[in-house]
Design an enzyme around this catalytic site. Structure first.
Site, PDB file in Angstrom:
ATOM      1  N   LYS A 199       0.835  -1.196   0.000  1.00 10.91           N
ATOM      2  CA  LYS A 199       0.000   0.000   0.000  1.00 10.91           C
ATOM      3  C   LYS A 199       0.867   1.241   0.000  1.00 10.91           C
ATOM      4  O   LYS A 199       2.035   1.195   0.382  1.00 10.91           O
ATOM      5  CB  LYS A 199      -0.935   0.012   1.221  1.00 10.91           C
ATOM      6  CG  LYS A 199      -0.229  -0.001   2.543  1.00 10.91           C
ATOM      7  CD  LYS A 199      -1.169  -0.411   3.652  1.00 10.91           C
ATOM      8  CE  LYS A 199      -1.929   0.753   4.190  1.00 10.91           C
ATOM      9  NZ  LYS A 199      -1.155   1.581   5.080  1.00 10.91           N
ATOM     10  N   ARG A 234     -11.543   2.754   7.721  1.00  6.47           N
ATOM     11  CA  ARG A 234     -10.911   2.309   8.968  1.00  6.47           C
ATOM     12  C   ARG A 234     -10.113   1.024   8.751  1.00  6.47           C
ATOM     13  O   ARG A 234      -9.248   0.706   9.559  1.00  6.47           O
ATOM     14  CB  ARG A 234     -11.966   2.118  10.063  1.00  6.47           C
ATOM     15  CG  ARG A 234     -12.575   3.437  10.485  1.00  6.47           C
ATOM     16  CD  ARG A 234     -13.086   3.472  11.903  1.00  6.47           C
ATOM     17  NE  ARG A 234     -13.518   4.835  12.207  1.00  6.47           N
ATOM     18  CZ  ARG A 234     -12.745   5.756  12.770  1.00  6.47           C
ATOM     19  NH1 ARG A 234     -11.512   5.450  13.122  1.00  6.47           N
ATOM     20  NH2 ARG A 234     -13.208   6.964  12.993  1.00  6.47           N
ATOM     21  N   HIS A 249      -6.656   2.328   7.779  1.00  6.45           N
ATOM     22  CA  HIS A 249      -6.099   2.972   8.981  1.00  6.45           C
ATOM     23  C   HIS A 249      -5.634   1.921   9.978  1.00  6.45           C
ATOM     24  O   HIS A 249      -4.547   2.036  10.565  1.00  6.45           O
ATOM     25  CB  HIS A 249      -7.152   3.875   9.618  1.00  6.45           C
ATOM     26  CG  HIS A 249      -6.827   4.303  11.021  1.00  6.45           C
ATOM     27  ND1 HIS A 249      -5.758   5.109  11.324  1.00  6.45           N
ATOM     28  CD2 HIS A 249      -7.438   4.021  12.204  1.00  6.45           C
ATOM     29  CE1 HIS A 249      -5.713   5.310  12.639  1.00  6.45           C
ATOM     30  NE2 HIS A 249      -6.718   4.657  13.189  1.00  6.45           N
ATOM     31  N   ASP A 295      -9.795  -0.370  16.441  1.00 14.57           N
ATOM     32  CA  ASP A 295     -11.018   0.255  15.931  1.00 14.57           C
ATOM     33  C   ASP A 295     -12.068  -0.761  15.486  1.00 14.57           C
ATOM     34  O   ASP A 295     -13.054  -0.388  14.842  1.00 14.57           O
ATOM     35  CB  ASP A 295     -10.704   1.180  14.751  1.00 14.57           C
ATOM     36  CG  ASP A 295     -10.401   2.601  15.198  1.00 14.57           C
ATOM     37  OD1 ASP A 295     -10.570   2.900  16.393  1.00 14.57           O
ATOM     38  OD2 ASP A 295      -9.977   3.411  14.346  1.00 14.57           O
ATOM     39  N   HIS A 328     -16.404   3.159  21.598  1.00 10.16           N
ATOM     40  CA  HIS A 328     -15.927   2.207  20.584  1.00 10.16           C
ATOM     41  C   HIS A 328     -14.754   1.392  21.116  1.00 10.16           C
ATOM     42  O   HIS A 328     -14.532   0.264  20.661  1.00 10.16           O
ATOM     43  CB  HIS A 328     -15.565   2.934  19.290  1.00 10.16           C
ATOM     44  CG  HIS A 328     -14.302   3.736  19.340  1.00 10.16           C
ATOM     45  ND1 HIS A 328     -14.268   5.048  19.744  1.00 10.16           N
ATOM     46  CD2 HIS A 328     -13.022   3.393  19.033  1.00 10.16           C
ATOM     47  CE1 HIS A 328     -13.025   5.489  19.677  1.00 10.16           C
ATOM     48  NE2 HIS A 328     -12.243   4.516  19.256  1.00 10.16           N
ATOM     49  N   LYS A 356      -2.487   8.278  16.377  1.00  5.70           N
ATOM     50  CA  LYS A 356      -2.466   9.666  15.884  1.00  5.70           C
ATOM     51  C   LYS A 356      -1.483   9.829  14.736  1.00  5.70           C
ATOM     52  O   LYS A 356      -1.772  10.556  13.766  1.00  5.70           O
ATOM     53  CB  LYS A 356      -2.105  10.629  17.020  1.00  5.70           C
ATOM     54  CG  LYS A 356      -3.212  10.883  18.007  1.00  5.70           C
ATOM     55  CD  LYS A 356      -2.825  11.984  18.982  1.00  5.70           C
ATOM     56  CE  LYS A 356      -3.930  12.167  20.016  1.00  5.70           C
ATOM     57  NZ  LYS A 356      -4.139  10.962  20.842  1.00  5.70           N
ATOM     58  N   ARG A 416      10.963  10.780  13.047  1.00  5.12           N
ATOM     59  CA  ARG A 416      12.012  11.365  13.893  1.00  5.12           C
ATOM     60  C   ARG A 416      11.765  11.032  15.362  1.00  5.12           C
ATOM     61  O   ARG A 416      12.695  10.698  16.107  1.00  5.12           O
ATOM     62  CB  ARG A 416      12.043  12.878  13.677  1.00  5.12           C
ATOM     63  CG  ARG A 416      13.043  13.630  14.555  1.00  5.12           C
ATOM     64  CD  ARG A 416      12.902  15.130  14.365  1.00  5.12           C
ATOM     65  NE  ARG A 416      13.767  15.862  15.278  1.00  5.12           N
ATOM     66  CZ  ARG A 416      14.947  16.349  14.968  1.00  5.12           C
ATOM     67  NH1 ARG A 416      15.428  16.158  13.749  1.00  5.12           N
ATOM     68  NH2 ARG A 416      15.673  17.007  15.853  1.00  5.12           N
ATOM     69  N   ARG A 445      -3.332  18.366  14.626  1.00  4.25           N
ATOM     70  CA  ARG A 445      -4.581  17.711  15.009  1.00  4.25           C
ATOM     71  C   ARG A 445      -5.672  18.751  15.256  1.00  4.25           C
ATOM     72  O   ARG A 445      -6.821  18.585  14.802  1.00  4.25           O
ATOM     73  CB  ARG A 445      -4.363  16.860  16.256  1.00  4.25           C
ATOM     74  CG  ARG A 445      -5.623  16.232  16.831  1.00  4.25           C
ATOM     75  CD  ARG A 445      -5.287  15.456  18.103  1.00  4.25           C
ATOM     76  NE  ARG A 445      -6.488  14.977  18.782  1.00  4.25           N
ATOM     77  CZ  ARG A 445      -7.186  15.688  19.645  1.00  4.25           C
ATOM     78  NH1 ARG A 445      -6.819  16.936  19.933  1.00  4.25           N
ATOM     79  NH2 ARG A 445      -8.258  15.171  20.221  1.00  4.25           N
ATOM     80  N   LYS A 447     -29.324  25.286   7.630  1.00  9.98           N
ATOM     81  CA  LYS A 447     -28.666  26.543   7.296  1.00  9.98           C
ATOM     82  C   LYS A 447     -27.904  27.114   8.492  1.00  9.98           C
ATOM     83  O   LYS A 447     -28.457  27.277   9.578  1.00  9.98           O
ATOM     84  CB  LYS A 447     -29.698  27.571   6.812  1.00  9.98           C
ATOM     85  CG  LYS A 447     -30.491  27.129   5.588  1.00  9.98           C
ATOM     86  CD  LYS A 447     -29.577  26.865   4.395  1.00  9.98           C
ATOM     87  CE  LYS A 447     -30.374  26.445   3.162  1.00  9.98           C
ATOM     88  NZ  LYS A 447     -29.500  26.123   2.019  1.00  9.98           N
TER      89      LYS A 447
END
Length: 457
Positions: free
Chosen positions: A13, A61, A64, A105, A131, A195, A216, A245, A324
């Site tokens: 990937k 997900r 991820h 997850d 979750h 994260k 790093r 974030r 709206k």
């Protein structure tokens, strides 16, 4: 592309740096991946409904979770390489951390955090649902359903690591090798591979810049006194993680149009719940597997009259006839300590007499909290640093030692109001302004809606 052999399978990937990397999946993790419960993650968009504003935000997900699995393994390999003997890291611990990254997850609901944050609480009568807790239940269900042979000690560690972001995990600080519980979901500092993956993945999908390099941090991190510490030269990199974030929350996750769509979807799900028993499915792992983002398609193409109101709302979303936007304001810093959630009733009770009499169901209120993972405090105060690889001393770094350009406040609370019908924008906007005058003595919002501007000329 997926290739297989008798000994391993690799998923190729594109990850982070525009090159293809091979992710090697160990046999135990493959047993979990090759289940319908894990494959369900392909049908959950990582950013929920954000793709309706940012078309590129269609990643799932599933990918991820593979990314977090890979990063968790990389983090453990680096610790094992540089401190493995000192920390007595064994293969089972590496396996547990990688598996926690893969499965963290698996209990996530549809539409990102909307499901557990905005929809489910309306049906749980105060009962808590997260979750993370559902992921733990799903792991047990997958193991039982597919007869997966896994060491119970490893499985217990995996489940504890997934819930480690909770501040209420019993005995977390006294846990043996507690640094292992800071890799996938870090409730202490907020720095974790979850994260690292989603920030880079989300910024790329939405066309935003990402100015930090987690590699790093992973290269230089070190375990000291049973916690992960970082080189003091990396303090700005760490601050950039939290700032990026927060920027994602402000510009993407809580974009005014995204929130309008989310409010409409919540209303559609609530109206559909009696017929579709959506909330009830969240209590049973076997039924929970049926819940994914396709709920909207099911409602949209249903001919059942009980779903008509929900269907009408979804059709409005398709036609871009959204709730709206009528204005927003940031709660003053000196009012945050005593802030109470503002409701539709608060807005309509501020309406002056006029040709339109608002009802609670005419108004939607969204309360948005954006911080740097540590509420109103600096996230850096929870992180310890070291000066060089020979040093045995860890220490925090105060913000004023970093830069005088860093923020003096670390949390925003934004109140945003919408009219559910276009013809009510004027009345809702006026009521919202009256509410601000009554509550704060002035109008706090810095801009008016286009409809309001027409009447102000």
């Amino acid at each position: 592309m997926v290739a297989s052999s008798n000994f391993d399978r690799r998923l190729t990937k594109q990850v982070y740096d525009n090159v293809h990397r091979n992710i090697f999946l160990d046999p135990l993790c493959l047993k979990f991946i090759d289940t319908e419960q894990f494959q369900r993650l392909r049908d959950l968009k990582q950013l929920g409904l954000t793709h309706m504003v940012y078309p590129g935000a269609v990643h799932s997900r599933f990918e991820h979770s593979l990314g977090v699995y890979w990063l968790a393994g990389e983090a453990m390999n680096k610790l094992a390489t540089y401190q493995g003997t000192e920390l007595d890291i064994d293969g089972d611990e590496i396996q547990a951390v990688k598996l926690a990254g893969l499965l963290h997850d698996v209990g996530h609901g549809p539409f990102s955090h909307l499901f557990e944050r905005d929809f489910l609480p309306q049906f749980l009568n105060g009962q808590k649902w997260s979750h993370e807790d559902m992921s733990v239940r799903m792991i047990d269900y997958i193991v039982d359903e597919h007869h997966i042979e896994v060491d119970p000690t490893i499985l217990n560690k995996v489940k504890e690591m997934i819930t480690a972001s909770s501040e209420n995990v019993p005995g977390k600080s006294a846990r043996e090798k507690s640094f292992l519980y800071e890799i996938v979901a870090n409730g202490r500092t907020g720095i974790d591979v979850d994260k690292f993956d989603y920030i880079v993945r989300d910024t790329r999908a939405c066309g935003l810049g990402c100015s930090f390099h987690f590699e790093r941090l992973m290269d230089a991190m070190r375990v000291m006194d049973n916690e992960i510490c970082y080189h003091n030269n990396d303090y700005l990199t760490i601050h950039k993680i939290f700032a990026t974030r927060a920027d994602l929350h402000r510009t993407v996750y809580t974009h005014a149009k995204v929130k309008a769509i989310e409010l409409m979807v919540v209303d559609a799900l609530v109206k559909a719940n009696d017929f579709s028993r959506i909330a009830a499915r969240a209590q049973d792992p076997a039924l929970f597997c049926e819940l994914n983002d396709s709920i909207l398609k099911f409602i949209e193409f249903s001919s059942n009259n009980e779903l008509k109101e929900s269907k009408d709302l979804i059709n409005r979303i398709r036609r871009r006839d959204l709730y709206k936007f009528c204005g927003e304001f940031s709660v003053p810093k000196d009012k945050l300590d005593h802030f109470k959630d503002i409701t539709s009733k608060d807005i309509i009770c501020s309406q002056n007499s006029g040709p339109v009499e608002l009802k609670e169901e005419d108004v939607a209120v969204s309360i948005i909290k954006i911080d740097l993972t540590n509420g109103r405090n600096s996230p850096l105060e929870r992180i310890n640093f070291f000066q060089d690889v020979e040093s045995n001393e860890k220490f925090p770094i105060q913000d004023d030692r970093i830069s005088h350009l860093l923020p003096s406040s670390y949390q925003d609370m934004i109140v945003r109001v919408y009219a559910k019908k276009p013809e009510l924008v004027e009345a809702v906007s006026e009521a919202f302004e009256n509410f601000q005058r009554k509550t704060y003595g002035t109008i706090l919002q810095v801009h008016a809606t286009p409809e309001r501007k027409k009447h102000m000329r």
